[in-house]
Design a protein around this motif. Structure first.
Motif, PDB file in Angstrom:
ATOM      1  N   ILE A 184       3.336   6.692  -3.414  1.00  0.00           N
ATOM      2  CA  ILE A 184       3.433   5.238  -3.612  1.00  0.00           C
ATOM      3  C   ILE A 184       2.820   4.508  -2.421  1.00  0.00           C
ATOM      4  CG2 ILE A 184       5.026   3.271  -3.817  1.00  0.00           C
ATOM      5  CD1 ILE A 184       6.982   5.167  -5.275  1.00  0.00           C
ATOM      6  N   GLU A 185       3.178   4.972  -1.206  1.00  0.00           N
ATOM      7  CA  GLU A 185       2.679   4.292   0.003  1.00  0.00           C
ATOM      8  C   GLU A 185       1.156   4.338   0.080  1.00  0.00           C
ATOM      9  OE1 GLU A 185       6.627   4.942   2.822  1.00  0.00           O
ATOM     10  OE2 GLU A 185       5.044   6.448   2.842  1.00  0.00           O
ATOM     11  N   VAL A 187      -0.403   1.884  -2.424  1.00  0.00           N
ATOM     12  CA  VAL A 187      -0.333   0.487  -1.964  1.00  0.00           C
ATOM     13  C   VAL A 187      -1.353   0.270  -0.849  1.00  0.00           C
ATOM     14  CG1 VAL A 187       1.149  -1.278  -0.908  1.00  0.00           C
ATOM     15  CG2 VAL A 187       2.077   0.247  -2.669  1.00  0.00           C
ATOM     16  N   CYS A 197       6.080   4.442 -12.355  1.00  0.00           N
ATOM     17  CA  CYS A 197       6.656   5.410 -11.442  1.00  0.00           C
ATOM     18  C   CYS A 197       7.883   6.091 -12.049  1.00  0.00           C
ATOM     19  CB  CYS A 197       7.039   4.630 -10.190  1.00  0.00           C
ATOM     20  SG  CYS A 197       7.386   5.668  -8.855  1.00  0.00           S
ATOM     21  N   LEU A 244       6.519  -2.829  -1.975  1.00  0.00           N
ATOM     22  CA  LEU A 244       6.043  -3.293  -3.286  1.00  0.00           C
ATOM     23  C   LEU A 244       6.091  -4.817  -3.366  1.00  0.00           C
ATOM     24  CD1 LEU A 244       7.883  -0.642  -5.515  1.00  0.00           C
ATOM     25  CD2 LEU A 244       5.426  -0.741  -5.063  1.00  0.00           C
ATOM     26  N   ARG A 245       7.152  -5.398  -2.840  1.00  0.00           N
ATOM     27  CA  ARG A 245       7.309  -6.857  -2.840  1.00  0.00           C
ATOM     28  C   ARG A 245       6.219  -7.539  -2.017  1.00  0.00           C
ATOM     29  NH1 ARG A 245       8.934  -9.313  -6.673  1.00  0.00           N
ATOM     30  NH2 ARG A 245      10.967  -8.759  -7.433  1.00  0.00           N
ATOM     31  N   ASN A 295       3.393  -6.564  -1.102  1.00  0.00           N
ATOM     32  CA  ASN A 295       2.033  -6.403  -1.620  1.00  0.00           C
ATOM     33  C   ASN A 295       1.906  -6.830  -3.070  1.00  0.00           C
ATOM     34  OD1 ASN A 295       0.363  -4.933   0.616  1.00  0.00           O
ATOM     35  ND2 ASN A 295       2.424  -4.068   0.673  1.00  0.00           N
ATOM     36  N   VAL A 312       2.940  -5.734  -5.883  1.00  0.00           N
ATOM     37  CA  VAL A 312       2.514  -4.677  -6.799  1.00  0.00           C
ATOM     38  C   VAL A 312       3.334  -4.786  -8.086  1.00  0.00           C
ATOM     39  CG1 VAL A 312       2.341  -2.182  -7.118  1.00  0.00           C
ATOM     40  CG2 VAL A 312       1.915  -3.186  -4.864  1.00  0.00           C
ATOM     41  N   PHE A 338       5.185  -3.387 -11.159  1.00  0.00           N
ATOM     42  CA  PHE A 338       5.896  -2.106 -11.118  1.00  0.00           C
ATOM     43  C   PHE A 338       6.651  -1.874 -12.426  1.00  0.00           C
ATOM     44  CE2 PHE A 338       9.646   0.443  -9.999  1.00  0.00           C
ATOM     45  CZ  PHE A 338       9.045   1.494  -9.332  1.00  0.00           C
ATOM     46  N   PRO A 387      11.227  -4.508  -8.684  1.00  0.00           N
ATOM     47  CA  PRO A 387      11.506  -3.330  -7.850  1.00  0.00           C
ATOM     48  C   PRO A 387      12.938  -3.310  -7.313  1.00  0.00           C
ATOM     49  CG  PRO A 387       9.413  -4.323  -7.226  1.00  0.00           C
ATOM     50  CD  PRO A 387      10.014  -5.222  -8.256  1.00  0.00           C
TER      51      PRO A 387
END
Ligand code: NAD
Length: 348
Positions: free
Chosen positions: A87-88, A91, A100, A118-119, A121, A123, A125, A304
């Motif tokens: 995940i990292e 991103v 995911c 996630l927040r 950036n 993303v 989800f 997320p």
């Protein structure tokens, strides 16, 4: 789950509701999506998956794939230990949308870090807890919201006799879904957990959940019960609804028109059973939601933060069990505990 789950699911009695189940087959079936590249550390698996689903490239190193391929979205179906690093890297490489698998990770500390990432950036989800994306659960939720059973009071989820990290991300998610995704207030649980698997920093097992009670801050209470059936039952002030056999049919029971007293055993006799004839699977609907997000169409995705809550509820079950069934309240303080999810030599 990434590529070959459909073979297993094809033998299920309710296969028609679940296929396509794997990420790759669902991407192939979702109009407008294109499977560009696949990655597996096993070269043969990666190559076969590429050939089977008509992708253009395969990789054995996800870092190389992410460096070379300009991907709008990535679907992640490794086992849990690898998931955080994948995940990292997604991103870091600017991937805007992720599908995911569950469980997200094995400590609450890791979950906090991932959700912040996630927040920050922005993303899009979607979590692997597919049921809330399955049309049948959504239909029931809309009818409940329209008042068919009155105000929701309790939820009972019977999902076999199943392990915490492997299965209960699903039961917790469906309970949360029908509780309006309200914040949890407290959890009590009774698990089957070998004390030898427990140390100060780790639970090296995937405990079986015998029963658990989740109280939400809006007053709704959910009960998870080990049993042979796969049913979700939601009771309200005017009736109740049961989603039977993991979505195969929906049974509505509402109060008789003359509104007999609640202590009259016959007061819920108005019965309607609806067989489920859906043809769109939860995985396809999940991919569609992700596609809509990539196109900026504001689909309703999976915040997320819900994945952290979902994990917190599972961790609270362990804390409650270790405390001989005590009620565990929010916030959940111990965030460094690792639940490995190991059963035999397998990890979820
Ligand atoms: N949502 C659901 O209903 C559902 C159902 C089953 C499994 N799952 C979840 O899906 C996940 C995968 O389960 P599974 O049964 O498919 O596992 P699996 O072991 O069969 O498949 C995982 C695959 O990932 C590959 N892999 C491992 N590390 C990798 C890496 N660093 N880069 C690329 N590939 C890597 C492995 O080689 C393997 O092919 C688990 O987390 C499980 O909990 C979800």
């Amino acid at each position: 789950m990434g590529a070959t789950a459909d073979e297993k699911a094809a033998h299920w009695a309710i296969a028609r509701l679940w296929l396509p189940l794997a990420h790759a087959s669902a991407i192939a079936a979702a109009e407008g999506a294109e499977l560009t590249a696949v990655c597996d550390v096993k070269e043969a698996t990666a190559r076969q998956t590429m050939e089977r689903y008509g992708a253009r490239a395969f990789y054995t190193d996800y870092r190389e794939m992410l460096a070379r391929e300009p991907l709008d979205a990535v679907a992640i179906a490794t086992r849990t230990p690898e998931r955080k690093a994948v995940i990292e890297e997604c991103v870091r490489r600017g991937v805007r949308a992720l599908f995911c698998e569950k469980p997200l990770c094995r400590t609450l500390e890791d979950a906090d870090e991932l959700v912040a990432l996630l927040r920050e950036n922005r993303v899009a989800f979607v979590y692997g807890t597919r049921r809330r994306f399955m049309p049948v659960y959504g239909r029931v939720q809309r009818e409940i919201a329209a008042g068919r059973i009155g105000a929701v009071q309790s939820i009972v989820v019977r999902f076999g006799r199943s392990p915490l990290l492997w299965t209960h991300p699903h039961t917790v998610d469906i309970a949360s879904f029908f509780a309006g995704d309200a914040a949890p207030e407290s959890v009590q649980a009774d698990l089957e957990l070998d004390p030898a698997a427990v140390s100060a920093r780790e639970v090296d097992a995937d405990p079986l959940v015998r029963s658990a009670t989740i109280r939400f801050t809006n007053g709704i209470v959910a009960h998870l019960i080990a049993s042979e059936s796969f049913d979700v039952e939601i009771a309200g002030t005017k009736g109740m609804v049961t989603i039977e056999s993991d979505g195969a049919a929906v049974v509505w029971r509402t109060r008789l028109a003359d509104g007999g007293p609640a202590f009259d055993p016959g007061h819920l006799l108005q019965h309607e059973r609806v067989e489920n004839t859906d043809t769109d699977s939860g995985t396809v609907e999940s991919i569609r939601a992700l596609l809509a997000a990539v196109r900026g169409q504001g689909a309703s995705l999976y915040p997320p933060e819900l994945t952290v809550r979902n994990l917190e509820i599972l961790f609270a079950m362990v804390e409650s069990h270790l405390g001989d069934g005590r009620r565990v309240r929010w916030p959940i303080a111990r965030r460094g505990l690792k639940i490995t999810g190991r059963f035999g030599s397998l990890y979820p």
